[in-house]
Design an enzyme around this catalytic site. Structure first.
Site, PDB file in Angstrom:
ATOM      1  CG  ASP A  46     -30.626 -43.486   0.005  1.00 22.33           C
ATOM      2  OD1 ASP A  46     -31.304 -44.521   0.108  1.00 22.33           O
ATOM      3  OD2 ASP A  46     -30.199 -43.056  -1.092  1.00 22.33           O
ATOM      4  CE1 TYR A  51     -26.606 -42.281  -5.931  1.00 25.57           C
ATOM      5  CE2 TYR A  51     -26.881 -42.058  -3.575  1.00 25.57           C
ATOM      6  CZ  TYR A  51     -27.423 -42.232  -4.834  1.00 25.57           C
ATOM      7  OH  TYR A  51     -28.789 -42.324  -4.963  1.00 25.57           O
ATOM      8  CE  LYS A  76     -30.329 -45.730  -3.330  1.00 25.16           C
ATOM      9  NZ  LYS A  76     -29.429 -44.614  -3.033  1.00 25.16           N
ATOM     10  CG  HIS A 109     -28.903 -47.336  -7.952  1.00 27.09           C
ATOM     11  ND1 HIS A 109     -27.741 -46.727  -7.521  1.00 27.09           N
ATOM     12  CD2 HIS A 109     -29.824 -46.346  -8.037  1.00 27.09           C
ATOM     13  CE1 HIS A 109     -27.969 -45.435  -7.354  1.00 27.09           C
ATOM     14  NE2 HIS A 109     -29.218 -45.177  -7.659  1.00 27.09           N
ATOM     15  CE  LYS A 233     -26.451 -32.645  -2.583  1.00 27.89           C
ATOM     16  NZ  LYS A 233     -26.383 -31.376  -3.337  1.00 27.89           N
ATOM     17  CB  SER A 234     -29.033 -30.077   2.012  1.00 23.52           C
ATOM     18  OG  SER A 234     -28.498 -28.775   1.967  1.00 23.52           O
ATOM     19  CG  ASN A 243     -34.197 -30.160   4.140  1.00 26.39           C
ATOM     20  OD1 ASN A 243     -34.918 -29.176   3.996  1.00 26.39           O
ATOM     21  ND2 ASN A 243     -33.233 -30.478   3.280  1.00 26.39           N
TER      22      ASN A 243
HETATM   23  N1  LIG Z   1     -32.486 -44.438  -6.392  1.00 28.95           N
HETATM   24  C1  LIG Z   1     -32.216 -43.486  -7.249  1.00 28.95           C
HETATM   25  O1  LIG Z   1     -32.121 -43.733  -8.478  1.00 28.95           O
HETATM   26  C2  LIG Z   1     -32.008 -42.096  -6.758  1.00 28.95           C
HETATM   27  C3  LIG Z   1     -31.931 -41.026  -7.669  1.00 28.95           C
HETATM   28  C4  LIG Z   1     -31.760 -39.748  -7.167  1.00 28.95           C
HETATM   29  C5  LIG Z   1     -31.681 -39.540  -5.780  1.00 28.95           C
HETATM   30  N2  LIG Z   1     -31.726 -40.610  -4.935  1.00 28.95           N
HETATM   31  C6  LIG Z   1     -31.618 -40.427  -3.451  1.00 28.95           C
HETATM   32  O2  LIG Z   1     -32.518 -39.406  -3.041  1.00 28.95           O
HETATM   33  C7  LIG Z   1     -31.783 -38.384  -2.352  1.00 28.95           C
HETATM   34  C8  LIG Z   1     -32.444 -37.042  -2.544  1.00 28.95           C
HETATM   35  O3  LIG Z   1     -32.640 -36.758  -3.931  1.00 28.95           O
HETATM   36  P1  LIG Z   1     -31.823 -35.633  -4.723  1.00 28.95           P
HETATM   37  O4  LIG Z   1     -30.506 -35.440  -4.101  1.00 28.95           O
HETATM   38  O5  LIG Z   1     -31.866 -36.002  -6.160  1.00 28.95           O
HETATM   39  O6  LIG Z   1     -32.742 -34.345  -4.613  1.00 28.95           O
HETATM   40  P2  LIG Z   1     -33.538 -33.537  -3.487  1.00 28.95           P
HETATM   41  O7  LIG Z   1     -33.237 -34.040  -2.131  1.00 28.95           O
HETATM   42  O8  LIG Z   1     -34.964 -33.485  -3.951  1.00 28.95           O
HETATM   43  O9  LIG Z   1     -32.935 -32.074  -3.682  1.00 28.95           O
HETATM   44  C9  LIG Z   1     -31.594 -31.760  -3.435  1.00 28.95           C
HETATM   45  C10 LIG Z   1     -31.339 -30.344  -3.940  1.00 28.95           C
HETATM   46  O10 LIG Z   1     -32.192 -29.420  -3.270  1.00 28.95           O
HETATM   47  C11 LIG Z   1     -31.419 -28.468  -2.538  1.00 28.95           C
HETATM   48  N3  LIG Z   1     -32.043 -28.329  -1.225  1.00 28.95           N
HETATM   49  C12 LIG Z   1     -32.047 -29.251  -0.217  1.00 28.95           C
HETATM   50  N4  LIG Z   1     -32.745 -28.786   0.838  1.00 28.95           N
HETATM   51  C13 LIG Z   1     -33.192 -27.558   0.503  1.00 28.95           C
HETATM   52  C14 LIG Z   1     -33.957 -26.584   1.185  1.00 28.95           C
HETATM   53  N5  LIG Z   1     -34.383 -26.797   2.415  1.00 28.95           N
HETATM   54  N6  LIG Z   1     -34.235 -25.423   0.537  1.00 28.95           N
HETATM   55  C15 LIG Z   1     -33.803 -25.219  -0.727  1.00 28.95           C
HETATM   56  N7  LIG Z   1     -33.068 -26.103  -1.428  1.00 28.95           N
HETATM   57  C16 LIG Z   1     -32.766 -27.261  -0.819  1.00 28.95           C
HETATM   58  C17 LIG Z   1     -30.011 -29.041  -2.460  1.00 28.95           C
HETATM   59  O11 LIG Z   1     -29.063 -27.997  -2.489  1.00 28.95           O
HETATM   60  P3  LIG Z   1     -27.709 -27.953  -1.581  1.00 28.95           P
HETATM   61  O12 LIG Z   1     -27.159 -29.343  -1.514  1.00 28.95           O
HETATM   62  O13 LIG Z   1     -26.842 -27.000  -2.342  1.00 28.95           O
HETATM   63  O14 LIG Z   1     -28.107 -27.432  -0.230  1.00 28.95           O
HETATM   64  C18 LIG Z   1     -29.934 -29.867  -3.734  1.00 28.95           C
HETATM   65  O15 LIG Z   1     -29.603 -29.034  -4.835  1.00 28.95           O
HETATM   66  C19 LIG Z   1     -30.375 -38.504  -2.969  1.00 28.95           C
HETATM   67  O16 LIG Z   1     -29.379 -37.855  -2.209  1.00 28.95           O
HETATM   68  C20 LIG Z   1     -30.219 -40.005  -3.019  1.00 28.95           C
HETATM   69  O17 LIG Z   1     -29.892 -40.505  -1.730  1.00 28.95           O
HETATM   70  C21 LIG Z   1     -31.895 -41.871  -5.403  1.00 28.95           C
END
Ligand SMILES: NC(=O)c1ccc[n+]([C@@H]2O[C@H](COP(=O)([O-])OP(=O)(O)OC[C@H]3O[C@@H](n4cnc5c(N)ncnc54)[C@H](OP(=O)(O)O)[C@@H]3O)[C@@H](O)[C@H]2O)c1
Length: 282
Positions: A46, A51, A76, A109, A233-234, A243
């Site tokens: 995604d 981005y 997006k 988006h 995301k990580s 994950n």
């Molecule tokens: N459509 C939209 O408006 C929108 C908005 C936001 C996000 N998104 C999409 O959703 C995806 C995911 O959302 P997000 O990136 O905001 O947040 P998320 O996936 O909820 O969380 C990512 C964060 O959690 C940490 N993390 C990941 N796996 C972990 C684990 N197993 N244990 C502990 N910490 C962990 C990561 O750290 P590290 O990276 O340091 O490991 C990072 O800081 C995005 O990448 C994007 O593709 C879309």
């Protein structure tokens, strides 16, 4: 390696229920992160124009040796490109950056109701056109509220295949999720672990310890059992693997209910409200 279920979309295509999100992965790290995710077993990435790492997503897929057809790629539309002619140019750039003649799923988006005279309908018409041409296999929206979805239903031909919204245990966005369920729009949960915020929750910690899983796995499994599509995301290799390990255990009804009960309603929202968000990159 565990196998990821597929969700059938309202247009007949299907999408792996678990993917890998690349928001906030710097472009110089993205190709490697994507290659690692593919190695771990993910087949769904995604990304988004905003981005700034679509090109590197394409590079990571090619470097992995996997056929393009094996990987489901979502991108997006930038908030800067809602006018149909701008959208068209931006969409061509996405395909060129990905190095592919098509994208599996393309989303608006943000609805940006206070920009572009509130006209996300003509933007959606542009996506409908690309779907008809087969350049976007599926089309959908992101951050659309019920009123935005109702307007598309009233004024457009194609019902979005997905709505990608903020959704995690502290903000379950139930009204929007429910609208999608009733109208055949698959829900994609962004920030599925609330960027880590929910991982210290005592209830989640207790469930994780009892099941011998990590808090992230418990929360992601909760999403999977509710039928949402997720792409955590990580940047950390061990977490990318962690994950992905979601398909060899289950949460019981009681544990599902305990996580459902963590919803804080509107106060659990971390991102901007879609009715107010108006950021347009320069
Ligand atoms: N459509 C939209 O408006 C929108 C908005 C936001 C996000 N998104 C999409 O959703 C995806 C995911 O959302 P997000 O990136 O905001 O947040 P998320 O996936 O909820 O969380 C990512 C964060 O959690 C940490 N993390 C990941 N796996 C972990 C684990 N197993 N244990 C502990 N910490 C962990 C990561 O750290 P590290 O990276 O340091 O490991 C990072 O800081 C995005 O990448 C994007 O593709 C879309």
């Amino acid at each position: 390696m565990s196998s990821v279920p597929k969700i059938e979309l309202n247009d007949g295509h299907s999408i792996p229920q678990l993917g890998f999100g690349v928001f906030q992965i710097p472009p110089e790290e993205t190709a490697e992160a994507v290659a690692r995710a593919l190695e771990a077993g993910y087949r769904h990435i995604d990304t988004a124009q905003m981005y700034g790492n679509e090109r590197e997503v394409g590079e990571g897929i090619r470097a992995s040796g996997h056929d393009r057809a094996e990987v489901f790629v979502t991108s997006k539309l930038s908030n800067a490109s809602h006018r149909p002619s701008d959208a068209s140019e931006a969409f061509d750039e996405t395909l060129s950056a990905l190095g592919s003649g098509y994208v599996d799923l393309f989303l608006i988006h943000w609805p940006l109701p206070t920009r572009y005279d509130g006209d996300y309908v003509s933007t959606w018409n542009a996506l409908e056109q690309w779907a008809a041409e087969g350049r976007a296999r599926s089309i959908g929206v992101s951050n659309f509220e019920v009123e935005h979805l109702e307007r598309l239903a009233a004024e457009c031909d194609v019902v979005p295949a997905v709505n990608q919204i903020e959704l995690h245990p502290y903000f379950q966005n139930e009204e929007v999720r429910r609208y999608g369920e009733v109208h055949g729009i698959a829900t994609q949960a962004w920030s599925p672990i609330a960027q880590g915020e929910v991982l210290d929750d005592p209830a989640i910690g207790e469930i994780a310890e009892r099941l011998g899983r990590t808090p992230a796995q418990v929360v992601l499994r909760w999403h999977i059992q509710r039928g949402s599509i997720v792409f955590p995301k990580s940047r950390t290799p061990a977490r990318i693997e962690e994950n992905f390990e979601l398909f060899d255990f289950e949460l019981g009804t009681e544990d599902m209910g305990r996580i459902d009960a963590l919803d804080r309603g509107e106060s659990g929202r971390n991102g901007p409200h879609p009715n107010e968000f108006d950021m347009v990159p320069s």
